[in-house]
Motif scaffolding. Structure first.
Motif, mmCIF file in Angstrom:
data_model
loop_
_atom_site.group_PDB
_atom_site.id
_atom_site.type_symbol
_atom_site.label_atom_id
_atom_site.label_comp_id
_atom_site.label_asym_id
_atom_site.label_seq_id
_atom_site.Cartn_x
_atom_site.Cartn_y
_atom_site.Cartn_z
ATOM 1 N N GLU A 98 40.692 -23.561 89.472
ATOM 2 C CA GLU A 98 40.223 -23.032 91.163
ATOM 3 C C GLU A 98 39.265 -24.087 91.351
ATOM 4 O OE1 GLU A 98 38.932 -18.634 90.834
ATOM 5 O OE2 GLU A 98 37.351 -20.186 90.425
ATOM 6 N N THR A 99 39.284 -24.266 93.196
ATOM 7 C CA THR A 99 38.502 -25.464 93.634
ATOM 8 C C THR A 99 37.247 -25.389 93.032
ATOM 9 O OG1 THR A 99 38.848 -23.672 95.907
ATOM 10 C CG2 THR A 99 40.475 -24.941 95.609
ATOM 11 N N PRO A 100 36.627 -26.381 94.105
ATOM 12 C CA PRO A 100 35.032 -25.934 93.634
ATOM 13 C C PRO A 100 34.408 -24.764 94.525
ATOM 14 C CG PRO A 100 35.892 -28.339 93.754
ATOM 15 C CD PRO A 100 36.890 -27.606 94.188
ATOM 16 N N ASP A 101 35.230 -24.435 95.630
ATOM 17 C CA ASP A 101 35.046 -23.281 96.268
ATOM 18 C C ASP A 101 35.586 -22.441 95.866
ATOM 19 O OD1 ASP A 101 33.387 -25.638 98.147
ATOM 20 O OD2 ASP A 101 35.683 -25.335 99.027
ATOM 21 N N GLY A 102 36.115 -22.138 95.145
ATOM 22 C CA GLY A 102 36.176 -20.774 94.048
ATOM 23 C C GLY A 102 37.680 -20.568 94.435
ATOM 24 N N THR A 105 36.570 -27.883 82.819
ATOM 25 C CA THR A 105 36.065 -27.080 82.863
ATOM 26 C C THR A 105 35.574 -26.275 83.512
ATOM 27 O OG1 THR A 105 34.024 -27.763 81.691
ATOM 28 C CG2 THR A 105 35.974 -28.077 79.923
ATOM 29 N N ALA A 106 34.902 -27.145 84.508
ATOM 30 C CA ALA A 106 34.030 -26.285 85.873
ATOM 31 C C ALA A 106 35.007 -26.650 86.901
ATOM 32 C CB ALA A 106 33.261 -26.010 84.849
ATOM 33 N N PRO A 107 35.436 -27.125 87.497
ATOM 34 C CA PRO A 107 35.832 -27.537 88.924
ATOM 35 C C PRO A 107 34.436 -27.880 89.548
ATOM 36 C CG PRO A 107 37.779 -26.260 88.491
ATOM 37 C CD PRO A 107 36.322 -25.998 87.402
ATOM 38 N N GLY A 108 34.545 -28.839 90.197
ATOM 39 C CA GLY A 108 33.235 -28.751 91.392
ATOM 40 C C GLY A 108 31.910 -28.736 90.439
ATOM 41 N N PHE A 109 31.788 -28.778 89.131
ATOM 42 C CA PHE A 109 30.637 -28.266 88.202
ATOM 43 C C PHE A 109 29.487 -27.176 88.197
ATOM 44 C CE2 PHE A 109 31.884 -32.909 88.407
ATOM 45 C CZ PHE A 109 31.107 -33.233 86.964
#
Length: 581
Positions: free
Chosen positions: A229-233, A559-563
């Motif tokens: 997924e993008t940082p925006d979900g 592991t966690a795009p966009g932190f």
């Protein structure tokens, strides 16, 4: 020699090994020519059968093939051949030629010729440095020298009817016998020299330039975004792309110690951030130029004393042009790690442009690098140029007590340069444009970055390394109604494992684990820190097909795009094929 490659790169060479044969390169007369000039040896040799005319004819033949030709291309060939024997000195006694066997009949003949006429040459240590066959070729070279000496003596004597006043009749008889004895070696020698001349002529005719070597590199890569997924979900598009990066490099040297480096580049490999919405996991060989060709790098380096090198950059220089990144996985996108983050400590990406740099070796243990590069040095408008626009100044000290252990301490001060192109988008103040959906123009910032880099080769097959990087950035302007001045703190780290020659010579396995640049603290209003931790995990295997072809498959896991732990893991796969020439 012809050398037709990345900024450092591979070489194809046409070469030959002259060894001791070059000692005989002065004799280019074939046995057939000698046979036609000298009478055939009969059962009983009469001294009167050798005339002055015959000896002078021999000398004329040898001088025709050993004199300097007027044609420049032929002259360079002969000069190269003669260059190998330039270090030899005249000897005066055959006893100095230690590899000549005293039991050979030629030993006495050689001794007399050397003692009487000083016409045989050897190496400074008094040997011919060859095995038995090569020693015979060296004898052939001696015959040529003696022919010239004898003919010169005859001409200088001014006698036209007899040779005894300048050269003894017995020595002429011995000389004829030596020519017959070494007839096979003379024939072989002529063939080998002809082949050598042909090789040199081909190289000179097909050489790109006498001062410039052309190298090239082509990368063809395939990348797939498998999931995430993008940082925006938002779910990313699961897609596969195929692209390339092409570099042509001109390496020019004027003194043999300097280098004028010019790189032309083009390509169409896209930045995956356009699809993933984050610079995390970005590939190091991305070149989204739309196949437009441009001069990407122009620099000139030259030595200053024995331990210092100076670099003058006209455009496109980077930190790794003058400072070690202390990472064997750093192959500038063509080799080693697939991702930009896995290639080097991200703080190095702040240094880019035109300027000046110096690298100095402080004894055998320390290397000092200092550099100043400006990103818009060629822009004369206000707020740009070499000193008024964005720039970065780097100072680095590398401690290297051995080839297996390197420790780097890095400091970078930058102005209007806070974007590493990796990690969270919040780590650069350019993020304010996206945050407020506006164009704030040229955002003035001042940053200080600190790095520690380590590489430790525990064995021939295993290298351990890593780095930490910290950046403190300050926003220098206030944008009314939007944002006030404030500071950002950015942190990143990585540990990596390298496996040289894994499964075969030239192969390289690599594993990278770390955290890409993360905004850990901010005092800027309306700007929030990255709330979670996202890990970068990368594994690749570089397979050597030939010296000029490498194929590198690998996978990158974020592991966690966009932190943001709420986002699904991002997985990217890639296969990179590198051709160099």
């Amino acid at each position: 020699m012809v050398k037709l490659t990345n900024r450092r790169g591979k070489t194809v060479v046409e070469s030959w090994q002259p060894t001791s044969l070059i000692l005989a390169a002065t004799l280019l007369v074939s046995p057939a020519a000698i046979a036609e000039t000298l009478p055939q040896i009969e059962t009983e040799i009469s001294p009167e059968s050798l005339t002055i005319t015959e000896i002078e004819a021999i000398s004329e033949l040898t001088s025709l093939v050993t004199q300097q030709p007027t044609d420049s291309s032929e002259g360079s060939v002969i000069n190269q051949i003669e260059g190998y024997s330039g270090g030899m000195e005249q000897i005066t006694n055959v006893n100095q030629l230690r590899d000549v066997s005293p039991s050979d009949w030629a030993y006495e003949a050689l001794r007399n010729l050397v003692n009487n006429y000083g016409c045989i040459q050897g190496y400074p240590d008094g040997t011919y440095r060859g095995n038995r066959a090569l020693t015979r070729y060296e004898f052939a070279a001696g015959l040529n020298a003696c022919l010239e000496v004898l003919a010169a003596r005859i001409r200088d004597s001014g006698t036209t009817t007899t040779t005894t006043s300048a050269v003894s009749e017995e020595d002429l008889i011995v000389l004829r016998r030596l020519i017959q004895e070494f007839e096979a070696e003379l024939a072989t020698l002529g063939t080998r020299v002809d082949d050598l001349e042909a090789r040199v002529a081909f190289v000179e005719d097909n050489q790109f330039s006498t001062t410039t070597k052309l190298e090239g590199q082509v990368i063809v890569g395939v990348a797939s975004i498998f999931t995430g997924e993008t940082p925006d979900g938002e779910e990313v598009n699961e897609t596969t792309v195929l692209g390339s990066r092409v570099r042509l490099e001109l390496n020019t040297s004027f003194t043999g110690e300097d280098l004028l480096f010019t790189r032309l580049a083009t390509g169409n490999f896209p930045e995956l951030a356009d699809a993933t919405g984050t610079a995390e996991g970005e590939l190091a060989f991305a070149q989204p130029e739309g196949n437009d060709v441009s001069i990407e790098v122009l620099l000139y380096r030259f030595p200053l004393g024995d331990n210092t090198e100076v670099l003058l950059a006209g455009a496109g220089a980077a930190a790794d042009d003058f400072a070690s990144t202390v990472n064997i996985l750093d192959g500038d996108g063509a080799y080693g790690a697939l991702s930009a983050f896995g290639t080097r400590n991200p703080i190095y990406y702040l240094v880019d442009g035109a300027g000046l740099a110096i690298t100095s070796q402080l004894g055998n243990t320390f290397e000092l690098s200092l550099g100043y590069l400006a990103g818009n040095a060629d822009d004369p408008s206000s707020g740009n140029g070499l000193f008024n626009g964005g720039y970065a100044a780097l100072g680095q000290l590398v401690f290297k007590p051995s080839d297996r252990f390197n420790l780097g301490l890095t400091y970078i001060h930058s102005y209007k340069a806070d974007d590493t192109g990796t990690g969270s988008s919040r780590t650069s103040f350019n993020f304010l444009n996206d945050l407020f959906d506006t164009d704030l123009g040229d955002i003035p910032t001042s940053s200080n970055s600190y790095g520690i880099e380590l590489s430790w080769q525990l064995s021939d097959k295993f290298v351990l390394g890593g780095w930490v990087g910290y950046t403190h950035s300050r926003l220098l302007s206030t944008f009314d109604g939007l944002v006030e001045r404030g500071d950002n703190e950015v942190f990143n780290y990585a540990a990596w494992l390298g496996f040289p020659d894994l499964g075969g010579e030239g192969n390289l396995g690599g594993i990278v684990f770390g955290m890409e640049p993360k905004l850990i603290d901010t005092s800027v209003a309306n700007l929030e820190e990255d709330k979670d931790t996202s890990f970068h995990v990368e594994a690749f295997y570089q397979l050597r097909i030939t010296d000029n072809i490498f194929i590198t498959p690998g996978v990158i896991w974020i592991t966690a795009p966009g932190f943001n732990d709420d986002n699904s893991d991002l997985v990217i796969g890639s296969i990179r094929t590198t051709f160099s020439f």
